[in-house]
Design a protein around this motif. Structure first.
Motif, mmCIF file in Angstrom:
data_model
loop_
_atom_site.group_PDB
_atom_site.id
_atom_site.type_symbol
_atom_site.label_atom_id
_atom_site.label_comp_id
_atom_site.label_asym_id
_atom_site.label_seq_id
_atom_site.Cartn_x
_atom_site.Cartn_y
_atom_site.Cartn_z
ATOM 1 N N VAL A 1 55.145 7.380 -51.483
ATOM 2 C CA VAL A 1 55.961 6.427 -52.240
ATOM 3 C C VAL A 1 57.200 6.035 -51.443
ATOM 4 O O VAL A 1 57.515 4.850 -51.285
ATOM 5 C CB VAL A 1 56.356 7.021 -53.599
ATOM 6 C CG1 VAL A 1 57.346 6.107 -54.310
ATOM 7 C CG2 VAL A 1 55.127 7.233 -54.477
ATOM 8 N N ASN B 1 50.434 0.708 -51.050
ATOM 9 C CA ASN B 1 50.230 0.335 -52.453
ATOM 10 C C ASN B 1 48.795 0.581 -52.896
ATOM 11 O O ASN B 1 48.547 0.968 -54.043
ATOM 12 C CB ASN B 1 50.592 -1.132 -52.664
ATOM 13 C CG ASN B 1 52.064 -1.326 -52.939
ATOM 14 O OD1 ASN B 1 52.563 -0.986 -53.996
ATOM 15 N ND2 ASN B 1 52.780 -1.868 -51.972
ATOM 16 N N MET C 1 48.413 4.316 -53.864
ATOM 17 C CA MET C 1 49.371 4.958 -54.759
ATOM 18 C C MET C 1 48.641 5.842 -55.779
ATOM 19 O O MET C 1 47.522 5.528 -56.192
ATOM 20 C CB MET C 1 50.188 3.890 -55.506
ATOM 21 C CG MET C 1 51.290 3.273 -54.696
ATOM 22 S SD MET C 1 52.602 4.449 -54.352
ATOM 23 C CE MET C 1 53.583 3.496 -53.183
ATOM 24 N N ALA D 1 56.250 3.209 -59.646
ATOM 25 C CA ALA D 1 56.122 3.328 -58.196
ATOM 26 C C ALA D 1 56.950 2.271 -57.477
ATOM 27 O O ALA D 1 57.553 2.537 -56.429
ATOM 28 C CB ALA D 1 54.653 3.206 -57.789
#
Length: 305
Positions: free
Chosen positions: A79, A182, A185, A194
């Motif tokens: 992240v 992404n 995630m 996020a």
């Protein structure tokens, strides 16, 4: 929600993000031409954009196991690393705009990122280097050559041209990292959460970069309005739409969807700033679009190369 509707909404989110980013390129050029340093504009973009994401995060109901303390060290690093890549992507993009104007850095950043995604996938063993992927990469490289070649040849280069290209390619690499981050995630963490965490990391990274060299603040209502637009619309809204869509598409498909960004930037630059792209550059953009379409079809599971 059925799979077809989900896919349509995911493509809509990615396309919306690309269109907003394309328009934001012109606003960024206006602010940079007005005296705001690229790193300061990047800081302003994230600092002004992150409050909206945190507000949405506070209103969202987190599922079990989705708090920061619930994440593993690897997930936390992913992240934060995606946020850092976002900061570097925007900073390099703005630096490229400062040297070359809005259109060309946007085309290079967005159109070259799918090539990087494909190469990383091959090197990591996610997919093999088959004929279709090879043809797509060759088309993309030909398109890049046409895009970046100066009108008068490579020697001598116009002032700042080489630096502008270097920053633009750096932006493309960092954008590819954002896309890959992404796409992977943790599924249990909502996209808005996020995004809030990642953009906070991006803002801290840009503060560390901009503070030592001095922060350039907007001056006047027009610059503050432009900075606010880049923060709220082209950062919070656009990035949240992209993050939501990218989770529901393959990494290659998600990055292909944002190819609308250079088209929007080029058309607005031609209309508002008298910066039309040469025919050679349009041909390069077409070759890149064909390459990305080929790579997207390959990633869709055609079954053979």
């Amino acid at each position: 929600m059925n799979a077809r509707l989900t896919a349509a909404l995911a493509w809509g989110g990615v396309l919306l993000a690309g269109a907003l980013w394309g328009g934001g390129a012109l606003v960024a050029q206006f602010l940079i031409d007005g005296g705001i340093a690229p790193q300061s504009l990047s800081l302003a973009r994230f600092a002004l954009g992150v409050p909206l994401l945190w507000w949405l995060h506070r209103r969202a109901q987190l599922p079990a196991g989705a708090r920061w303390s619930d994440l593993s060290r690897r997930e936390q690093f992913q992240v934060a690393g995606t946020g850092a890549a976002m900061a570097l992507n925007v900073s390099c993009w703005f630096a490229g705009i400062a040297h070359l104007g809005a259109a060309l850095p946007t085309v290079i950043s967005i159109c070259c990122a799918p090539v990087v995604v494909a190469l990383v996938s091959v090197l990591r063993g996610y997919e093999r280097l088959g004929l279709r992927l090879l043809v797509g990469l060759v088309l993309a490289l030909a398109g890049v050559a046409l895009l970046v070649m100066p009108a008068r040849g490579w020697s001598p280069l116009p002032a700042g041209h080489a630096a502008g290209l270097a920053w633009s390619f750096g932006s493309a690499f960092c954008y590819a990292l954002v896309v890959l981050g992404n796409a992977r995630m943790p599924e249990r963490v909502p996209a808005v959460t996020a995004s809030a965490w990642g953009m906070s990391a991006a803002a801290l990274c840009m503060l560390a970069v901009a503070w030592p060299v001095g922060i350039t603040w907007p001056s006047g209502a027009a610059q503050w309005l432009g900075a606010g637009y880049t923060g709220v619309v082209t950062t919070s809204v656009a990035y949240l739409a992209f993050a939501w869509g990218a989770r529901r598409l393959s990494p290659t498909a998600a990055v292909v969807g944002t190819l609308i960004e250079p088209l929007v930037a080029a058309l607005l630059a031609a209309w508002l700033l008298a910066q039309p792209m040469a025919q050679r550059q349009w041909l390069g953009a077409v070759l890149l679009a064909l390459a990305m379409l080929l790579l997207m079809r390959r990633s869709g599971g055609a079954g053979t190369d």
